[in-house]
Design an enzyme around this catalytic site. Structure first.
Site, PDB file in Angstrom:
ATOM      1  N   GLY A 136     -23.099  33.349 -14.719  1.00  0.00           N
ATOM      2  CA  GLY A 136     -23.612  32.374 -15.670  1.00  0.00           C
ATOM      3  C   GLY A 136     -24.131  33.043 -16.925  1.00  0.00           C
ATOM      4  O   GLY A 136     -23.648  34.103 -17.356  1.00  0.00           O
ATOM      5  N   SER A 137     -25.171  32.470 -17.521  1.00  0.00           N
ATOM      6  CA  SER A 137     -25.579  32.828 -18.884  1.00  0.00           C
ATOM      7  C   SER A 137     -26.193  34.209 -19.037  1.00  0.00           C
ATOM      8  O   SER A 137     -26.394  34.663 -20.175  1.00  0.00           O
ATOM      9  CB  SER A 137     -26.551  31.771 -19.418  1.00  0.00           C
ATOM     10  OG  SER A 137     -25.898  30.522 -19.527  1.00  0.00           O
ATOM     11  N   THR A 138     -26.521  34.906 -17.962  1.00  0.00           N
ATOM     12  CA  THR A 138     -26.974  36.292 -18.133  1.00  0.00           C
ATOM     13  C   THR A 138     -25.849  37.152 -18.711  1.00  0.00           C
ATOM     14  O   THR A 138     -26.116  38.209 -19.292  1.00  0.00           O
ATOM     15  CB  THR A 138     -27.450  36.886 -16.790  1.00  0.00           C
ATOM     16  OG1 THR A 138     -26.451  36.657 -15.790  1.00  0.00           O
ATOM     17  CG2 THR A 138     -28.765  36.257 -16.353  1.00  0.00           C
TER      18      THR A 138
ATOM     19  N   SER B 248     -29.134  29.011 -24.848  1.00  0.00           N
ATOM     20  CA  SER B 248     -28.070  29.282 -23.873  1.00  0.00           C
ATOM     21  C   SER B 248     -26.918  28.283 -23.992  1.00  0.00           C
ATOM     22  O   SER B 248     -26.587  27.565 -23.054  1.00  0.00           O
ATOM     23  CB  SER B 248     -28.633  29.279 -22.449  1.00  0.00           C
ATOM     24  OG  SER B 248     -27.796  30.034 -21.599  1.00  0.00           O
TER      25      SER B 248
END
Length: 714
Positions: free
Chosen positions: A316-318, A371
């Site tokens: 995901g957004s990491t 994000s």
């Protein structure tokens, strides 16, 4: 005519006999001479056909036995033993009435009902089950799994009963003093049989498996002739070496406690957290849920995997931080340029923002802070697929880190189509491990230099104490420049500082630290489709602290939480992050922070409740008891651990547990109390506790539910 004289046959036979006898004598003489000479040679030189007869005779009466090596210990960075050697026992009963001891006493079970009752009270088995086995017609019986792998304590208790016919077989075992603590890292051993028929231990999980050869050592050979024994230098036993890990037991204990609360409160499918020294790559604390008890193997399943370096997932957004770094390095990062958020069409397929279509026009800086998937799809398009793919390689995704654990995964990617290429820029269509993410983020904390995470601090010869291996910081690559790394950290700090930043919950500005962080929410793909709903996502955060001169990198992830105890899942993750990070920074003596608020918690177990309370208050700590009388049996923060003044320490005493005054408590503290009191808690609002449904002093019951409302301070 004179008659002819007849020959006497006896005379002719006698002459022949003499000739034959002579020949026989001569032949026998030569045979005896040859044999005598041979015997004289053998007796004199003690050798036949180049074989030494003395040695052969010696070997005939010589016995050879295997001397098993002692398995090495596993220790934490402070020398606390995490894995040691022990003995376990399998119990059985002799029912054959012919069995007697050497002194003639009966050596079979005599009083079967009494024997069953006495054993059952120690092992927690129904006495009727044991009794039914004892009245069988067999000569010898076993009692099932609950009488196997008995501890030394259980063995001693049963032996003190002096029960005729109750016997034990012993075998080597591994003992883990802290039970479930860091079990996925330390690992597990199984008992197997070697070529000599002896039981030996073999590592099958974790460091026990990864360093099995060193921990096992080498068995020796012992030869004996009569009362004399000897062992050649070549065949001497070599005990296993001791392995010291980078784990810090104090930090590990705090992390375990906080993860217990998180896992119980969210009822998630799984969760994991890891804390790494930013400059060295040392893993100082790591845990996952569910975990297992290596002493009993409770919680272990065939599908069990170490979440740190196995079980790759879409992050995901990491992953957006990696895309950000690539864009900055390539001169494609224009933070003040704008784009239309919501949806973005790529060859007829849509990229959709998690927050929907209502954000309107955003800057790319806001894309990172809020994000936005659409914003980072645009960035990937500006980079170009080949350039973006090259940065995934530069940061060593899709490659094993080579850290000190077995069966590491390398991950996978879908990159053939433009939509897949865009998806990877915000953490979908690519599968990674937490170890790979930690390694990648280390570049931002080290001026662009990526370093390898590691777990083994040193290996020591158990007999001499000599260090045979010492772990060290290993540079993996330099994927970005120092200036790019600093700009990435600045943008990560913006995610924490911005009013609409997704990581604002992780701020430590109140205690003097600037946190740089990035959150992630990843969908889970099953059977080629993404599951719907927040309860089917992986929620995570990656934090670097402090932003200037980083000391630690921490990653926390929770998979498919079914309950959201806080208004935002990031608040729940922060209940793990904040206490662990503050303790680590206080122990480390990090810059930018005065440690005047830090105190060492005393061990108050065994003290009277009033004495313990006064001792903690004198240090500026809050003492909250679960129980109203007697001595303290447990405390929520262990003795000699660091805490911040004003922090609550829960004390377990005797007597009834009553409802405390939750006023001004944080959600983390309220959840901790509910977990320890085994009480269902319902929390609403944000900030600090303002109202509670149960009056102060109300006795806690098993079916009680306590509602607590929270309110932000103005």
């Amino acid at each position: 005519m004179k008659p002819k004289k007849r020959r006497q046959p006896g005379k002719k036979i006698t002459r022949n006999a003499k000739r034959f006898g002579g020949l026989l004598f001569v032949g026998a003489f030569f045979v005896i001479f040859i044999m005598g000479s041979r015997l004289f040679q053998i007796a004199g030189f003690k050798e036949i056909n180049h074989h030494n007869l003395s040695q052969a005779t010696r070997l005939t009466f010589m016995q050879t036995s295997t001397v098993p090596a002692t398995r090495g210990q596993i220790l934490d960075s402070t020398g606390q033993v995490l894995a040691d050697n022990s003995t376990v026992y399998d119990m059985y009963a002799v029912l054959d009435k012919k069995q007697v001891t050497k002194t003639g006493k009966s050596d079979y079970v005599i009083n079967k009902k009494e024997t069953a009752q006495k054993i059952s009270s120690i092992l927690g088995i129904d006495s009727n089950i044991i009794y039914q086995q004892l009245i069988s017609n067999k000569l010898q019986v076993e009692f099932g799994p609950k009488t196997k792998n008995l501890s030394v304590d259980q063995y001693n208790q049963i032996m003190k009963l002096n029960l005729p016919g109750i016997k034990f077989n012993s075998q080597p075992a591994r003992y883990y003093p802290n039970n479930r603590m860091a079990s996925e890292i330390i690992g597990l051993t199984n008992s197997s049989q070697n070529s000599a028929g002896q039981r030996i231990l073999k590592g099958v999980l974790g460091v026990e498996a990864f360093k099995n050869t060193l921990l096992s050592g080498k068995d020796g050979l012992l030869t004996s002739l009569g009362s004399q024994t000897e062992s050649s230098k070549k065949n001497q036993v070599q005990n296993g070496e001791n392995v010291t890990l980078t784990l810090d037991e104090k930090l590990q204990a705090t992390l375990e406690n906080r993860m217990d609360v998180l896992f119980a409160g969210t009822k998630a499918k799984s969760a994991m957290a890891v804390l790494m020294e930013a400059k060295t790559g040392k893993i100082v604390a790591e845990t996952q849920r569910p975990n297992f008890d290596p002493n009993t193997q409770e919680g272990l399943s065939d599908s069990w995997e170490n979440l740190l370096n196995q079980g790759s997932f879409e992050p995901g957004s990491t992953m957006k931080t990696i895309t950000l770094a690539a864009a900055i390095q390539e001169g494609k990062w224009h933070p003040n340029d704008t784009y239309q958020s919501g949806t973005y069409d790529i060859n007829g397929q849509k990229v959709v923002d998690a927050f929907g279509n209502n954000e309107g026009t955003l800057t790319y800086r806001q894309a990172y802070e809020r994000s936005s998937n659409v914003g980072f799809a645009h960035i990937e398009q500006s980079l170009g697929a080949s350039t973006w793919r090259s940065y995934l390689s530069k940061f060593h995704f899709l490659q094993k880190t080579g850290m000190d654990l077995p069966n590491e995964e390398s991950g996978s990617i879908s990159f053939a189509q433009p939509i897949d290429q865009a998806n990877t820029a915000y953490g979908q269509a690519i599968r990674v491990t937490p170890a790979q993410l930690l390694q990648a983020y280390s570049a931002f904390a080290n001026n662009g230099t990526e370093i390898k995470p590691y777990l083994v601090d040193s290996i020591t010869n158990a007999q001499t104490g000599a260090v045979t291996y010492r772990g060290k910081t290993q540079k993996v690559s330099q994927p970005i420049s120092s200036s790019t790394a600093k700009e990435v950290l600045s943008n990560m700090a913006g995610v924490v500082n911005a009013d609409d930043g997704t990581a604002k919950q992780y701020s430590l500005s109140d205690v003097g630290y600037q946190v740089a962080a990035k959150t992630g929410t990843a969908q889970i793909s099953e059977n080629g489709k993404y599951l719907d709903g927040l309860t089917n996502d992986i929620h995570s955060v990656m934090a670097i602290v402090p932003e200037q001169n980083p000391k630690y990198i921490m990653y926390i992830a929770v998979r498919q939480p079914q309950v959201f105890p806080d208004a935002n899942i990031q608040i729940t993750l922060n209940n793990v992050f904040r206490p662990v990070m503050l303790q680590a920074l206080n122990e480390n003596g990090a810059a930018n922070k005065s440690t005047s608020n830090s105190v060492t918690v005393p061990d108050v177990r065994g003290l009277d409740l009033d004495q313990a309370t006064e001792k903690l208050k004198a240090l500026g700590l809050q003492a909250v008891s679960l129980g109203t009388k007697g001595t303290i049996t447990a405390q929520s923060i262990k003795g000699n651990q660091e805490a911040v003044k004003g922090q609550i320490v829960f004390l377990t005493a005797h007597g009834a547990v009553t409802v405390p005054d939750f006023s001004s408590w944080t959600k983390s503290d309220v959840l901790d109390w509910g977990y320890l009191a085994k009480t269902k808690m319902t929390l609403t609002g944000t900030g600090f506790a303002n109202k509670q449904s149960q009056a102060v002093g109300t006795p806690v019951t098993s079916n009680m539910t306590i509602s607590v409302d929270f309110k932000e301070r103005t």
